[in-house]
Design a protein around this motif. Structure first.
Motif, PDB file in Angstrom:
ATOM      1  N   ASN A  73       0.770  -1.240   0.000  1.00 37.53           N
ATOM      2  CA  ASN A  73       0.000   0.000   0.000  1.00 37.53           C
ATOM      3  C   ASN A  73       0.809   1.301   0.000  1.00 37.53           C
ATOM      4  O   ASN A  73       0.255   2.374   0.184  1.00 37.53           O
ATOM      5  N   GLY A 132       2.406   2.405  -2.579  1.00 38.54           N
ATOM      6  CA  GLY A 132       2.336   3.013  -3.908  1.00 38.54           C
ATOM      7  C   GLY A 132       3.327   2.436  -4.905  1.00 38.54           C
ATOM      8  O   GLY A 132       3.651   3.086  -5.896  1.00 38.54           O
ATOM      9  N   LYS A 133       3.762   1.193  -4.696  1.00 38.00           N
ATOM     10  CA  LYS A 133       4.736   0.570  -5.606  1.00 38.00           C
ATOM     11  C   LYS A 133       4.164   0.409  -7.011  1.00 38.00           C
ATOM     12  O   LYS A 133       4.803   0.755  -8.006  1.00 38.00           O
ATOM     13  N   THR A 134       2.953  -0.149  -7.058  1.00 35.01           N
ATOM     14  CA  THR A 134       2.351  -0.419  -8.362  1.00 35.01           C
ATOM     15  C   THR A 134       2.049   0.893  -9.088  1.00 35.01           C
ATOM     16  O   THR A 134       2.258   1.013 -10.296  1.00 35.01           O
ATOM     17  N   THR A 135       1.602   1.876  -8.319  1.00 32.12           N
ATOM     18  CA  THR A 135       1.338   3.194  -8.903  1.00 32.12           C
ATOM     19  C   THR A 135       2.631   3.822  -9.410  1.00 32.12           C
ATOM     20  O   THR A 135       2.672   4.423 -10.483  1.00 32.12           O
ATOM     21  N   ASP A 149      -6.756   1.995  -8.072  1.00 34.49           N
ATOM     22  CA  ASP A 149      -8.122   2.078  -7.570  1.00 34.49           C
ATOM     23  C   ASP A 149      -9.156   1.770  -8.659  1.00 34.49           C
ATOM     24  O   ASP A 149     -10.231   1.267  -8.372  1.00 34.49           O
ATOM     25  N   ASN A 186       7.174   8.172  -1.106  1.00 33.76           N
ATOM     26  CA  ASN A 186       5.991   8.451  -1.938  1.00 33.76           C
ATOM     27  C   ASN A 186       4.901   9.153  -1.116  1.00 33.76           C
ATOM     28  O   ASN A 186       5.003   9.261   0.098  1.00 33.76           O
ATOM     29  N   ASP A 215       2.153  14.199  -1.574  1.00 37.59           N
ATOM     30  CA  ASP A 215       0.977  15.062  -1.732  1.00 37.59           C
ATOM     31  C   ASP A 215       0.028  14.958  -0.538  1.00 37.59           C
ATOM     32  O   ASP A 215      -1.012  15.606  -0.511  1.00 37.59           O
ATOM     33  N   ALA A 270       3.625   9.485  -6.698  1.00 37.19           N
ATOM     34  CA  ALA A 270       3.482   8.634  -7.884  1.00 37.19           C
ATOM     35  C   ALA A 270       2.199   8.937  -8.643  1.00 37.19           C
ATOM     36  O   ALA A 270       2.200   8.999  -9.865  1.00 37.19           O
TER      37      ALA A 270
HETATM   38  N1  LIG Z   1      -2.023  10.305  -2.051  1.00 44.23           N
HETATM   39  C1  LIG Z   1      -1.351   9.413  -2.740  1.00 44.23           C
HETATM   40  N2  LIG Z   1      -1.821   8.176  -2.878  1.00 44.23           N
HETATM   41  C2  LIG Z   1      -1.105   7.304  -3.601  1.00 44.23           C
HETATM   42  C3  LIG Z   1       0.122   7.635  -4.221  1.00 44.23           C
HETATM   43  N3  LIG Z   1       0.591   6.555  -4.850  1.00 44.23           N
HETATM   44  C4  LIG Z   1      -0.299   5.577  -4.647  1.00 44.23           C
HETATM   45  N4  LIG Z   1      -1.330   6.009  -3.906  1.00 44.23           N
HETATM   46  C5  LIG Z   1      -2.493   5.255  -3.468  1.00 44.23           C
HETATM   47  O1  LIG Z   1      -2.110   4.310  -2.497  1.00 44.23           O
HETATM   48  C6  LIG Z   1      -2.847   3.097  -2.645  1.00 44.23           C
HETATM   49  C7  LIG Z   1      -1.914   1.930  -2.839  1.00 44.23           C
HETATM   50  O2  LIG Z   1      -1.233   2.067  -4.066  1.00 44.23           O
HETATM   51  P1  LIG Z   1      -0.509   0.832  -4.751  1.00 44.23           P
HETATM   52  O3  LIG Z   1       0.226   1.389  -5.915  1.00 44.23           O
HETATM   53  O4  LIG Z   1      -1.444  -0.281  -4.996  1.00 44.23           O
HETATM   54  O5  LIG Z   1       0.496   0.426  -3.596  1.00 44.23           O
HETATM   55  P2  LIG Z   1       1.379  -0.927  -3.482  1.00 44.23           P
HETATM   56  O6  LIG Z   1       0.617  -1.865  -2.616  1.00 44.23           O
HETATM   57  O7  LIG Z   1       2.625  -0.476  -2.822  1.00 44.23           O
HETATM   58  O8  LIG Z   1       1.599  -1.441  -4.858  1.00 44.23           O
HETATM   59  C8  LIG Z   1      -3.766   3.323  -3.826  1.00 44.23           C
HETATM   60  O9  LIG Z   1      -5.014   3.723  -3.342  1.00 44.23           O
HETATM   61  C9  LIG Z   1      -3.094   4.441  -4.594  1.00 44.23           C
HETATM   62  O10 LIG Z   1      -3.996   5.219  -5.328  1.00 44.23           O
HETATM   63  C10 LIG Z   1       0.586   8.984  -4.062  1.00 44.23           C
HETATM   64  O11 LIG Z   1       1.629   9.380  -4.574  1.00 44.23           O
HETATM   65  N5  LIG Z   1      -0.180   9.816  -3.323  1.00 44.23           N
END
Ligand SMILES: Nc1nc2c(ncn2[C@@H]2O[C@H](COP(=O)(O)OP(=O)(O)O)[C@@H](O)[C@H]2O)c(=O)[nH]1
Ligand SMILES: [Mg+2]
Length: 711
Positions: free
Chosen positions: A31, A33-36, A55, A146, A149, A269
């Motif tokens: 969570n 933001g790796k995938t993002t 999302d 990450n 914001d 991200a």
């Molecule tokens: N506010 C904010 N939310 C983010 C950012 N990057 C990712 N998210 C949110 O964090 C949540 C997890 O992101 P995801 O990429 O799935 O994280 P992962 O589990 O590390 O791959 C999602 O709801 C994203 O929209 C960011 O730079 N800022």
């Protein structure tokens, strides 16, 4: 030369020299933001035309149905892009700690890591776990902070915390401009420029005047570390001279490669902020395949020789399959890191582990689920084969004339076990087939039928992995099954010597049946098994009947006298008996052997044995006392402790398996999620009398179940 290169590219897709390849794992807690971030890297570098979102379920990396539904990564995914003529292969890993196979396999084939930390959640237990893995693999990394914001973001506090936590300088090379809604971009400390986020691009501006002090402070901190790497630099630095950007860049690179310090970068991200500079840092500071260079394998023609292969297209081909996916349409997909040589469509390769030659009919570069057909691939790069069914994760592939075997990936043993009860035979067969498929994709999952407890037992790293896999089986494969705590595979033995006797004699018309057996029974030492001898007095029983007697004895040992568990650790000697010329038969002596054994059991003080597990518990210093206490309540014995590193101590213990079945959740709560453990059944030992009731009750349940199955 250039012309020839271009021609080659046109014919076969672009080929990259290993020095312009970067293989990068994106790792960190769930969570963050790796995938993002992966999506942003692909978008900003022009690999994809639009930025997808976790999302909305539209990212390149989380393409699986379950991933889209759960809005999180459950498997590692591969994608590639190009930035300033450097090819970047990205592996996005799931942050869930139980899915350790995905992280270990990714780390095995990448030279560098982008370690993502969320400015909101900060350092969590899961952050620590992946960090220590990265240390084990000695991988170079950059940290990306990450979610700048977010209003809660506190970049500077987090930077200090990272250094304190990981006992190593983790230093910003980039500072955020504003935070929360006011976050606009970042300052590149190396080049003293402000990079203002602007869609997929950046506007380069001067450092904002109000940040001058901060920039100076953090450049000083950085230079204190990097100047030390080089005599010329340190002299210049101490003399108060300015270092050139090129000097700073080189010094940051050398420190990053040697893990002398770890650069921190930052951004958002979802807004593509900080992504451009991160791409620059990946190509400037993280290593190419040439940096680690060679891999060592076992020479199959001379098994005691080790051979080295380099990321050099001129060397014989070899590669390593680090991941397998079973796709309903594409079939088996094997992800392969090319370690040396060149691979072309049409080549014959050897699956070294299985000794099978295979033809490469297709070769692909992938972006998540999308496959792009290519013709050739060279050392240092990562590609995908499809439909080569002999290939499994961990296999080495090589030039058939120059085979070598690369080391497999090491995974922790499962420590969380669940028994599976299915509704009928058909469902059972289906389950076994599905379990096999699960192990292909996740080698940490194990399954097997336990002959003593008569149930299918599956093993996991932890409860989360169990939940994910069960969900998958239930929803995608629509199989119905029940899960329970596994039974304990008790055994029985004898604790005293005894004699046994039986005469089998029947006269029912025609042929009779006759066999008479005397035997001696004595206990063996623990875990010595079963020994059978004959010492028959003066030919009282002809030798050819002895194997039948042994069969009878063995059959009797299948169900012990106390509760019906198998009997072990005993020595049986047949020493006398009698036979009949006409009426004796193999069957008659088998029956006599069986009953003589049962007779001896009754008189030999039979007891129950229980499985004892060897346990390794990985804990932090603070948790040692609590965990040792808990092991004590499970009748465990601590044998000793080893300090694994600054943070982690391994407690070595032995404990009854029965007690350890419920250890996983307790360990987790005792250590606030930090602890983990491994166990395997090591030996059997005497079950204390106050535990007999449980063993007997379990035996009754098994019997009732067996009967209801027959009915
Ligand atoms: N506010 C904010 N939310 C983010 C950012 N990057 C990712 N998210 C949110 O964090 C949540 C997890 O992101 P995801 O990429 O799935 O994280 P992962 O589990 O590390 O791959 C999602 O709801 C994203 O929209 C960011 O730079 N800022
Ligand atoms: Mg993810």
């Amino acid at each position: 030369m250039m012309k020839q290169q271009k021609k080659r590219e046109a014919a076969m897709g672009k080929i990259y020299d290993p020095k312009v390849i970067r293989n990068v794992s994106i790792s960190g807690a769930p969570n963050v933001g790796k995938t993002t971030l992966a999506e942003s890297l692909l978008y900003v570098s022009g690999q994809i035309p639009q930025m997808g979102s976790v999302d909305k379920g539209s990212t390149v990396m989380d393409y699986d149905e379950e991933e889209i539904q759960k809005k999180m990564s459950l498997r590692s995914s591969l994608a590639h892009t190009e930035w300033k003529n450097v090819k970047i292969n990205l592996i996005d890993t799931p942050g869930i700690p139980d899915l350790v196979a995905e992280v270990r396999s990714s780390f095995r084939v990448t030279e560098g890591i982008v370690f993502v930390v969320s400015a909101v959640e900060g350092i969590t237990i899961d952050t620590e776990k992946d960090w220590h893995f990265a240390d084990d693999y000695k991988l170079a990394r950059v940290v990306f902070v990450n979610k700048m914001d977010s209003e809660e973001a506190d970049f500077y506090a987090l930077a200090d915390e990272l250094t304190a936590k990981f006992r190593k300088p983790v230093l910003p090379i980039e500072l955020p401009i504003g935070k929360g809604k006011a976050f606009r971009g970042t300052v590149d400390l190396v080049h003293r420029k402000a990079l203002i986020a602007d869609g997929k691009d950046v506007k380069v501006e001067d450092v904002p005047a109000d940040m001058a002090d901060k920039v100076k402070e953090y450049r000083d901190k950085l230079f204190d570390i990097i100047a030390e790497t080089d005599d010329v630099l340190i002299e210049k630095y101490l003399a108060g001279e300015d270092l050139t950007d090129a000097e700073v860049e080189l010094a940051v690179k050398s420190c990053t490669l040697n893990n002398k310090f770890i650069p921190i970068m930052c951004g958002s991200a979802v807004n593509n902020a900080g992504t451009q500079l991160l791409l620059d840092s990946i190509i400037n500071f993280l290593p190419s395949p040439l940096y680690i260079g060679e891999v060592t394998g076992q020479d199959l023609h001379h098994p005691d020789h080790l051979v080295k292969r380099h990321p050099d297209p001129e060397e014989p081909f070899c590669g390593f399959v680090f991941k397998t996916r079973l796709d309903p349409f594409a079939g088996r997909i094997s992800y392969c890191r090319i370690r040396s040589g060149v691979l072309k469509v049409g080549d014959e390769i050897l699956n070294v582990n299985k000794g099978v030659k295979e033809h490469v009919t297709h070769l692909y570069m992938v972006n998540g689920k999308e496959h792009k057909e290519i013709q050739t691939l060279e050392a240092g790069d990562i590609a995908v084969f499809t439909k080569i069914d002999s290939l499994e994760t961990g296999c080495t592939v090589s030039d058939p004339t120059k085979p070598l075997l690369l080391e497999d990936i090491r995974y922790p043993n499962p420590s969380y076990f669940v028994a599976i009860h299915s509704v009928d035979r058909k469902a059972e067969d289906k389950l076994v087939e599905l379990f096999h498929q699960v192990t292909l994709e996740d080698p940490t999952f194990t399954y097997g039928f336990n002959d003593i407890t008569k149930e299918m037992v599956v093993g996991f790293i932890g409860e989360t992995q169990a939940r994910i896999i069960f969900d998958l089986l239930k929803h995608r494969n629509k199989v119905v099954f029940e899960t329970r705590t596994p039974r304990v595979a008790y055994k029985e033995t004898i604790s005293g010597k005894a004699d046994g006797y039986y005469k089998h004699k029947k006269q029912t018309g025609g042929h009779g049946q006759y066999g008479e057996v005397y035997l001696r029974m004595e206990p063996l030492k623990r875990n010595e098994g079963f020994l059978f001898d004959e010492d028959i007095f003066g030919g009282a029983i002809p030798k050819n009947y002895v194997p039948s007697i042994e069969k009878g004895v063995a059959e009797a040992c299948e169900r012990g006298p106390v509760a019906g568990y198998p009997v072990v650790d005993l020595h049986v000697t047949v020493y006398d008996g009698s036979y009949h010329d006409v009426d004796s038969s193999d069957m008659a002596f088998k029956i006599a052997g069986l009953h003589a054994t049962r007779d001896a059991f009754e008189k030999s003080k039979p007891i129950i044995l229980e499985p004892i597990a060897k346990v390794r518990v990985y804990v932090n210093e603070d948790d040692i006392g609590g965990v040792m206490g808990d092991i004590g309540t499970r009748r465990g014995k601590v044998l000793g402790m080893d300090k694994l590193n600054e943070d982690v101590t391994v407690i070595n213990a032995v404990a009854p398996y029965a007690g350890m079945l419920s250890f996983a959740p307790v360990l987790s709560s005792l250590t606030k999620g930090r602890g983990r453990f491994e166990m395997e059944i090591d030996h059997y030992d005497v079950l204390p009398a106050n535990e007999y009731e449980h063993a007997k009750k379990q035996a009754e349940e098994m019997k009732a179940e067996e009967e209801s199955r027959k009915a």
